[in-house]
Design a protein around this motif. Sequence first.
Motif: not given
Length: 264
Positions: A169-177
């Motif tokens: 979840t946390r890595v995905a949020a960072m990549e999306s941003g």
Amino acid sequence: MAQIDLTGRRALVTGGAQGLGEGMARALVAAGASVVIADVQDDLGPKVAESLGNNSGFVHLDVTDDNGWAAAVEKAIGILGGLDIVVNNAGVEITSLIVDLESSAVRKMLDVNLLGTALGIKHAFRAMRPGGAAGSGGVVVNVASVAATIAFPGISIYSATKSGVDRLTRVAAMESGKLGYGVRVNCIYPGLVPTAMGAGLANDVARLGLFGSPEEAVGAVVELTPCGRLGEVSDIADAVVFLSSDAACFINGVGLPVDGGMGM
């Protein structure tokens, strides 16, 4: 959660044919969203989707199948006319003492809980990012567990997979941003809810000799929970509605405990 308005939003909920997933789908519809249920249960899934109303539907999906995800998202977008919300809820729990672990059970939990969630994020991003089939950004809500934050006996691999969901979840949020996808990604940590899975866990840990009875196991969970009760499906579903809404527009890359304080 009537105070939150999701009118016009379009959601896909995995594992939505029963239990928590069904409750999430119903809560999203009650808030105004249209929902496609994605599940392997081809008998239950269409019936639940039909009960949700005219703006809902069902697609078959094995969450461990990459090509299946691509097809399910394409069909969901066709049914809904777009896609704004993906809830990665599908999961399995196979209770076992560590000394008795079977590799097949470990692989199944890794595949469904961790790989299934990763593929869900992948295909949500591909659909929602600029240039995607939906292309207007959106929200991903992953379902972890209080098991990711406590040491409860008998669920070592399940706990590990749900901890992995948190990291994803946390890595995905960072990549999306970083890549400008416009997709917020959060997860929730549900506490024990007396669904079929929750009841099965209570029975299993008693069978393994960890507790004297299923009732004793449930009592131990309640004793560890400051709210003094088990969770209800609506408790968990309301959290999904909140994270899917504009009320959570500046909440990103976090895990929200919905466990009555058990995991604090």
